[in-house]
Design a protein around this motif. Structure first.
Motif, PDB file in Angstrom:
ATOM      1  N   GLY A 250       1.998  30.129  61.805  1.00 20.96           N
ATOM      2  CA  GLY A 250       0.685  29.850  61.837  1.00 20.96           C
ATOM      3  C   GLY A 250      -0.170  30.597  62.889  1.00 20.96           C
ATOM      4  N   LYS A 251       0.327  30.996  63.939  1.00 22.87           N
ATOM      5  CA  LYS A 251      -0.463  31.762  65.089  1.00 22.87           C
ATOM      6  C   LYS A 251      -0.623  33.299  64.388  1.00 22.87           C
ATOM      7  CE  LYS A 251       1.015  29.685  69.020  1.00 22.87           C
ATOM      8  NZ  LYS A 251       2.227  29.794  69.923  1.00 22.87           N
ATOM      9  N   GLY A 252       0.525  33.778  63.981  1.00 22.12           N
ATOM     10  CA  GLY A 252       0.800  35.052  63.440  1.00 22.12           C
ATOM     11  C   GLY A 252      -0.357  35.332  62.143  1.00 22.12           C
ATOM     12  N   TRP A 253      -0.274  34.141  61.404  1.00 27.17           N
ATOM     13  CA  TRP A 253      -1.241  34.384  60.187  1.00 27.17           C
ATOM     14  C   TRP A 253      -2.599  34.391  60.306  1.00 27.17           C
ATOM     15  CZ3 TRP A 253       3.241  31.313  57.232  1.00 27.17           C
ATOM     16  CH2 TRP A 253       4.372  32.373  56.539  1.00 27.17           C
ATOM     17  N   ARG A 254      -2.929  33.509  61.225  1.00 29.58           N
ATOM     18  CA  ARG A 254      -4.440  33.263  61.512  1.00 29.58           C
ATOM     19  C   ARG A 254      -4.838  34.456  62.138  1.00 29.58           C
ATOM     20  NH1 ARG A 254      -6.568  28.569  65.027  1.00 29.58           N
ATOM     21  NH2 ARG A 254      -5.748  29.754  66.780  1.00 29.58           N
ATOM     22  N   LYS A 255      -3.847  35.218  62.991  1.00 28.42           N
ATOM     23  CA  LYS A 255      -4.424  36.494  63.689  1.00 28.42           C
ATOM     24  C   LYS A 255      -4.580  37.459  62.510  1.00 28.42           C
ATOM     25  CE  LYS A 255      -2.907  38.786  68.025  1.00 28.42           C
ATOM     26  NZ  LYS A 255      -1.561  38.731  69.008  1.00 28.42           N
ATOM     27  N   ALA A 256      -3.857  37.484  61.579  1.00 30.86           N
ATOM     28  CA  ALA A 256      -3.830  38.361  60.406  1.00 30.86           C
ATOM     29  C   ALA A 256      -5.183  38.017  59.611  1.00 30.86           C
ATOM     30  CB  ALA A 256      -2.542  38.577  59.599  1.00 30.86           C
ATOM     31  N   GLY A 257      -5.857  36.958  59.564  1.00 37.66           N
ATOM     32  CA  GLY A 257      -6.979  36.558  58.850  1.00 37.66           C
ATOM     33  C   GLY A 257      -6.830  35.491  57.822  1.00 37.66           C
ATOM     34  N   HIS A 258      -5.568  34.938  57.932  1.00 35.18           N
ATOM     35  CA  HIS A 258      -5.645  33.790  56.760  1.00 35.18           C
ATOM     36  C   HIS A 258      -5.987  32.395  57.382  1.00 35.18           C
ATOM     37  CE1 HIS A 258      -3.138  36.500  54.267  1.00 35.18           C
ATOM     38  NE2 HIS A 258      -2.543  36.813  55.286  1.00 35.18           N
ATOM     39  N   GLN A 259      -6.273  31.631  56.309  1.00 35.48           N
ATOM     40  CA  GLN A 259      -6.703  30.342  56.441  1.00 35.48           C
ATOM     41  C   GLN A 259      -5.567  29.368  56.738  1.00 35.48           C
ATOM     42  OE1 GLN A 259      -9.862  29.177  53.836  1.00 35.48           O
ATOM     43  NE2 GLN A 259      -9.591  27.195  54.425  1.00 35.48           N
ATOM     44  N   VAL A 260      -4.883  28.956  57.983  1.00 39.16           N
ATOM     45  CA  VAL A 260      -3.828  28.452  57.964  1.00 39.16           C
ATOM     46  C   VAL A 260      -4.254  26.790  58.417  1.00 39.16           C
ATOM     47  CG1 VAL A 260      -1.794  27.944  59.546  1.00 39.16           C
ATOM     48  CG2 VAL A 260      -2.770  30.117  58.968  1.00 39.16           C
ATOM     49  N   GLY A 261      -3.453  25.998  57.568  1.00 34.60           N
ATOM     50  CA  GLY A 261      -3.633  24.421  57.965  1.00 34.60           C
ATOM     51  C   GLY A 261      -2.238  24.085  58.111  1.00 34.60           C
ATOM     52  N   TYR A 262      -2.076  22.820  58.857  1.00 36.41           N
ATOM     53  CA  TYR A 262      -0.944  22.256  58.956  1.00 36.41           C
ATOM     54  C   TYR A 262      -0.683  20.769  58.181  1.00 36.41           C
ATOM     55  CZ  TYR A 262       0.721  25.541  62.420  1.00 36.41           C
ATOM     56  OH  TYR A 262       0.900  26.839  63.069  1.00 36.41           O
ATOM     57  N   ALA A 263       0.287  20.504  57.632  1.00 40.58           N
ATOM     58  CA  ALA A 263       0.621  19.337  56.910  1.00 40.58           C
ATOM     59  C   ALA A 263       1.598  18.513  57.872  1.00 40.58           C
ATOM     60  CB  ALA A 263       1.094  19.516  55.540  1.00 40.58           C
ATOM     61  N   LEU A 264       0.899  17.572  58.063  1.00 42.49           N
ATOM     62  CA  LEU A 264       1.758  16.658  59.243  1.00 42.49           C
ATOM     63  C   LEU A 264       2.119  15.243  58.804  1.00 42.49           C
ATOM     64  CD1 LEU A 264       0.050  17.441  62.650  1.00 42.49           C
ATOM     65  CD2 LEU A 264       1.963  18.747  61.460  1.00 42.49           C
TER      66      LEU A 264
ATOM     67  N   GLY B 107      -6.863  23.724  68.735  1.00 38.42           N
ATOM     68  CA  GLY B 107      -6.347  25.213  68.694  1.00 38.42           C
ATOM     69  C   GLY B 107      -7.327  25.644  67.408  1.00 38.42           C
ATOM     70  N   GLY B 108      -8.074  24.733  66.609  1.00 41.54           N
ATOM     71  CA  GLY B 108      -8.824  25.338  65.671  1.00 41.54           C
ATOM     72  C   GLY B 108      -8.201  25.375  63.969  1.00 41.54           C
ATOM     73  N   PHE B 109      -7.051  24.757  63.990  1.00 48.58           N
ATOM     74  CA  PHE B 109      -6.379  24.729  62.799  1.00 48.58           C
ATOM     75  C   PHE B 109      -6.824  23.367  62.118  1.00 48.58           C
ATOM     76  CE2 PHE B 109      -3.356  26.935  65.298  1.00 48.58           C
ATOM     77  CZ  PHE B 109      -2.972  27.866  64.545  1.00 48.58           C
ATOM     78  N   ASN B 110      -6.551  23.544  60.661  1.00 46.00           N
ATOM     79  CA  ASN B 110      -7.185  22.557  59.833  1.00 46.00           C
ATOM     80  C   ASN B 110      -5.650  21.705  59.856  1.00 46.00           C
ATOM     81  OD1 ASN B 110      -9.370  23.716  58.923  1.00 46.00           O
ATOM     82  ND2 ASN B 110      -8.543  24.896  57.370  1.00 46.00           N
ATOM     83  N   LEU B 111      -5.903  20.138  59.584  1.00 40.90           N
ATOM     84  CA  LEU B 111      -4.932  19.331  59.564  1.00 40.90           C
ATOM     85  C   LEU B 111      -4.939  18.891  58.229  1.00 40.90           C
ATOM     86  CD1 LEU B 111      -2.958  17.937  61.619  1.00 40.90           C
ATOM     87  CD2 LEU B 111      -4.919  19.598  62.771  1.00 40.90           C
ATOM     88  N   LEU B 112      -3.731  18.397  57.528  1.00 42.78           N
ATOM     89  CA  LEU B 112      -3.818  17.916  56.161  1.00 42.78           C
ATOM     90  C   LEU B 112      -2.863  16.836  56.093  1.00 42.78           C
ATOM     91  CD1 LEU B 112      -2.884  21.400  54.576  1.00 42.78           C
ATOM     92  CD2 LEU B 112      -5.156  20.182  54.596  1.00 42.78           C
ATOM     93  N   ALA B 113      -2.891  16.059  55.135  1.00 37.38           N
ATOM     94  CA  ALA B 113      -1.875  15.173  55.063  1.00 37.38           C
ATOM     95  C   ALA B 113      -0.924  15.629  53.935  1.00 37.38           C
ATOM     96  CB  ALA B 113      -2.637  13.871  54.178  1.00 37.38           C
TER      97      ALA B 113
END
Ligand SMILES: NC(=O)c1ccc[n+]([C@@H]2O[C@H](COP(=O)([O-])OP(=O)(O)OC[C@H]3O[C@@H](n4cnc5c(N)ncnc54)[C@H](OP(=O)(O)O)[C@@H]3O)[C@@H](O)[C@H]2O)c1
Length: 205
Positions: A16-30, A44-50
């Protein structure tokens, strides 16, 4: 690209860290979007998803332990036509391979999500190398296996965005070789005492 990462542990966190740095929109499904891990990611500014919303992203990455893979894959919501990246390794509690030769974790995912394009990647090096691939003196390689050519090409680009040389590893069943390759990395790192700061690269003459 919109990427949903299932699992915010070592691997999910680094990717997630690496891809966000590369400009991708990263969300975590938890599983738990109200817990402390979720709070930390939100801060940390990440999207959270069901979990059931993971399938809304263009690419879904499975970064969960092998015993939990089946449950996680079943909870993703609609994933027909989506790319699912399997970054897992089928390890027992004794850190040995749980299966091989005739099957793989990636093929297990493909059976659980038959309408999705499953791609195997990001399993053959330690998590801390995944966001730091750019830091290697020799570009490390990342083998990517899958049966759908456009899906595989997108995941190869995601590997390159992290700083890897993406290698087309062939069809998904090549995961039967890539998962033992991860086992070799693990044995080198922890039994032969190489430490975690090495990765595989293609040397050419
Ligand atoms: N560590 C490495 O260097 C490395 C390198 C390459 C590949 N791998 C492979 O990558 C996978 C993840 O390893 P890791 O070291 O990142 O593990 P980890 O640090 O233990 O993280 C696992 C994550 O999976 C989540 N999870 C577990 N069961 C879940 C479920 N049913 N649904 C949704 N989320 C679930 C956990 O969330 P909760 O908080 O909800 O439990 C946790 O965030 C493993 O298969 C491993 O073999 C690891």
């Amino acid at each position: 690209m919109e990427i949903a990462i299932v699992g915010a542990g070592n691997v999910g966190g680094a990717l997630g860290k690496g891809w966000r740095k590369a400009g991708h929109q990263v969300g975590y499904a938890l599983r738990d979007t109200a817990g402390t891990k979720a709070d930390e990611l939100r801060r940390g500014g990440f999207n959270l998803l069901a979990m059931t919303d993971a399938g809304k992203a263009d690419v879904i990455v499975l970064a969960v332990p092998w015993p939990n893979l089946s449950d996680a894959a079943k909870e993703l919501g609609r994933v027909d036509g989506k790319i699912i990246v399997d970054a897992t390794n089928p390890l027992t509690a004794e850190m040995e391979l749980a299966l091989g030769f005739t099957d793989s974790a990636a093929e297990t995912v493909a059976r659980l999500a038959p309408g999705a394009h499953v791609v195997k990647a990001f399993n053959v090096t330690g998590s801390d190398n995944m966001a730091l691939a750019h830091a290697f003196k020799t570009k490390p390689m990342m083998p990517v296996a899958g049966d759908d050519a456009p899906a595989k090409a997108k995941v190869m680009k995601l590997a390159e965005d992290l700083g890897f040389e993406a290698v087309d590893a062939g069809p998904l069943k090549t995961a039967r070789l890539l998962e033992p390759m991860a086992m070799f990395w693990i044995k080198q790192a922890f039994v032969q005492n190489q430490g975690r700061e090495f990765a595989f690269a293609l040397a050419r003459r």
